[in-house]
Design a protein around this motif. Structure first.
Motif, PDB file in Angstrom:
ATOM      1  N   ASN A  77      52.965  30.649  40.305  1.00 21.72           N
ATOM      2  CA  ASN A  77      53.450  29.927  39.126  1.00 21.72           C
ATOM      3  C   ASN A  77      53.725  28.457  39.409  1.00 21.72           C
ATOM      4  O   ASN A  77      53.792  27.649  38.499  1.00 21.72           O
ATOM      5  CB  ASN A  77      54.717  30.597  38.571  1.00 21.72           C
ATOM      6  N   ALA A  78      53.879  28.097  40.686  1.00 20.81           N
ATOM      7  CA  ALA A  78      54.175  26.710  41.028  1.00 20.81           C
ATOM      8  C   ALA A  78      52.925  25.826  40.927  1.00 20.81           C
ATOM      9  O   ALA A  78      53.036  24.612  40.903  1.00 20.81           O
ATOM     10  CB  ALA A  78      54.754  26.639  42.443  1.00 20.81           C
ATOM     11  N   LEU A  79      51.748  26.446  40.879  1.00 16.44           N
ATOM     12  CA  LEU A  79      50.514  25.676  40.797  1.00 16.44           C
ATOM     13  C   LEU A  79      50.176  25.368  39.345  1.00 16.44           C
ATOM     14  O   LEU A  79      50.297  26.230  38.482  1.00 16.44           O
ATOM     15  CB  LEU A  79      49.346  26.455  41.422  1.00 16.44           C
ATOM     16  N   ASP A  80      49.717  24.155  39.108  1.00 11.75           N
ATOM     17  CA  ASP A  80      49.299  23.832  37.743  1.00 11.75           C
ATOM     18  C   ASP A  80      47.902  24.409  37.498  1.00 11.75           C
ATOM     19  O   ASP A  80      47.213  24.849  38.417  1.00 11.75           O
ATOM     20  CB  ASP A  80      49.322  22.320  37.496  1.00 11.75           C
ATOM     21  N   GLY A  81      47.511  24.423  36.261  1.00 12.37           N
ATOM     22  CA  GLY A  81      46.242  25.012  35.872  1.00 12.37           C
ATOM     23  C   GLY A  81      45.047  24.390  36.572  1.00 12.37           C
ATOM     24  O   GLY A  81      44.110  25.085  36.964  1.00 12.37           O
ATOM     25  N   GLU A  82      45.059  23.088  36.736  1.00 11.24           N
ATOM     26  CA  GLU A  82      43.945  22.383  37.378  1.00 11.24           C
ATOM     27  C   GLU A  82      43.813  22.804  38.839  1.00 11.24           C
ATOM     28  O   GLU A  82      42.706  23.042  39.330  1.00 11.24           O
ATOM     29  CB  GLU A  82      44.134  20.868  37.274  1.00 11.24           C
ATOM     30  N   LYS A  84      44.848  25.635  40.186  1.00  7.45           N
ATOM     31  CA  LYS A  84      44.356  27.019  40.191  1.00  7.45           C
ATOM     32  C   LYS A  84      42.857  27.044  39.938  1.00  7.45           C
ATOM     33  O   LYS A  84      42.116  27.770  40.593  1.00  7.45           O
ATOM     34  CB  LYS A  84      45.068  27.857  39.128  1.00  7.45           C
ATOM     35  N   ARG A  85      42.400  26.244  38.983  1.00  8.58           N
ATOM     36  CA  ARG A  85      40.979  26.203  38.644  1.00  8.58           C
ATOM     37  C   ARG A  85      40.162  25.786  39.862  1.00  8.58           C
ATOM     38  O   ARG A  85      39.161  26.420  40.202  1.00  8.58           O
ATOM     39  CB  ARG A  85      40.726  25.242  37.487  1.00  8.58           C
ATOM     40  N   ILE A  86      40.599  24.750  40.548  1.00 11.46           N
ATOM     41  CA  ILE A  86      39.880  24.255  41.723  1.00 11.46           C
ATOM     42  C   ILE A  86      39.856  25.314  42.824  1.00 11.46           C
ATOM     43  O   ILE A  86      38.808  25.562  43.440  1.00 11.46           O
ATOM     44  CB  ILE A  86      40.509  22.934  42.232  1.00 11.46           C
ATOM     45  N   MET A  87      40.984  25.943  43.058  1.00 10.79           N
ATOM     46  CA  MET A  87      41.050  26.963  44.109  1.00 10.79           C
ATOM     47  C   MET A  87      40.159  28.157  43.774  1.00 10.79           C
ATOM     48  O   MET A  87      39.460  28.687  44.651  1.00 10.79           O
ATOM     49  CB  MET A  87      42.495  27.386  44.339  1.00 10.79           C
ATOM     50  N   LEU A  88      40.163  28.573  42.518  1.00 12.16           N
ATOM     51  CA  LEU A  88      39.315  29.693  42.115  1.00 12.16           C
ATOM     52  C   LEU A  88      37.843  29.313  42.144  1.00 12.16           C
ATOM     53  O   LEU A  88      36.992  30.117  42.559  1.00 12.16           O
ATOM     54  CB  LEU A  88      39.729  30.213  40.734  1.00 12.16           C
ATOM     55  N   GLU A  89      37.509  28.084  41.762  1.00 10.15           N
ATOM     56  CA  GLU A  89      36.116  27.629  41.850  1.00 10.15           C
ATOM     57  C   GLU A  89      35.644  27.604  43.301  1.00 10.15           C
ATOM     58  O   GLU A  89      34.490  27.928  43.589  1.00 10.15           O
ATOM     59  CB  GLU A  89      35.954  26.255  41.208  1.00 10.15           C
TER      60      GLU A  89
END
Length: 132
Positions: A77-82, A84-89
């Motif tokens: 939850n501490a990570l912002d959406g961007e 998370k998106r980069i890490m998942l990509e």
């Protein structure tokens, strides 16, 4: 919907020890123990889906560490959406690389099978075609 460990194991095909191990490793959220007079834990439908995901990912060759990384990114939850998106990509790119490597390996094995079926004894050629 909640269920005890026996039902989770029946539905997923994993052992009780495996469920407990996943919980200790942080792959599953800690299951609550609503009754103070027993040690029965109540597992959620999310735990069931998570165990199924872990089993599927393991069958595809992913390590528990790799699976845990994806779960951690998704839940953090501490990570912002961007972020998370980069890490998942990044993880998707790693999966794509693995898929390409497996396709090369598969092609080499198909070639070897064809040679076995035709009686060709070109084993050294096979060894040089496989990724290393």
């Amino acid at each position: 919907m909640t269920m005890r460990i026996g039902e989770i194991t029946r539905l997923t095909g994993v052992s009780k020890d495996t469920v407990r191990f996943y919980e200790r490793q942080g792959l599953l959220d800690a299951a609550p123990q609503p009754g103070m007079t027993n040690n029965y834990k109540q597992y959620s439908a999310q735990a069931l889906r998570r165990i199924e995901l872990i089993g599927h990912a393991k069958a595809l060759g992913f390590t528990l560490r790799e699976i845990a990384e994806v779960i951690a990114v998704w839940q953090e939850n501490a990570l912002d959406g961007e972020t998370k998106r980069i890490m998942l990509e990044t993880k998707i790119a790693q999966i794509d690389d693995k898929a390409r490597s497996m396709a090369v390996l598969r092609a080499g094995l198909v070639d070897a099978l064809a040679k076995v079926e035709t009686g060709c004894a070109d084993g050294m050629q096979l060894a040089s075609n496989l990724p290393g």
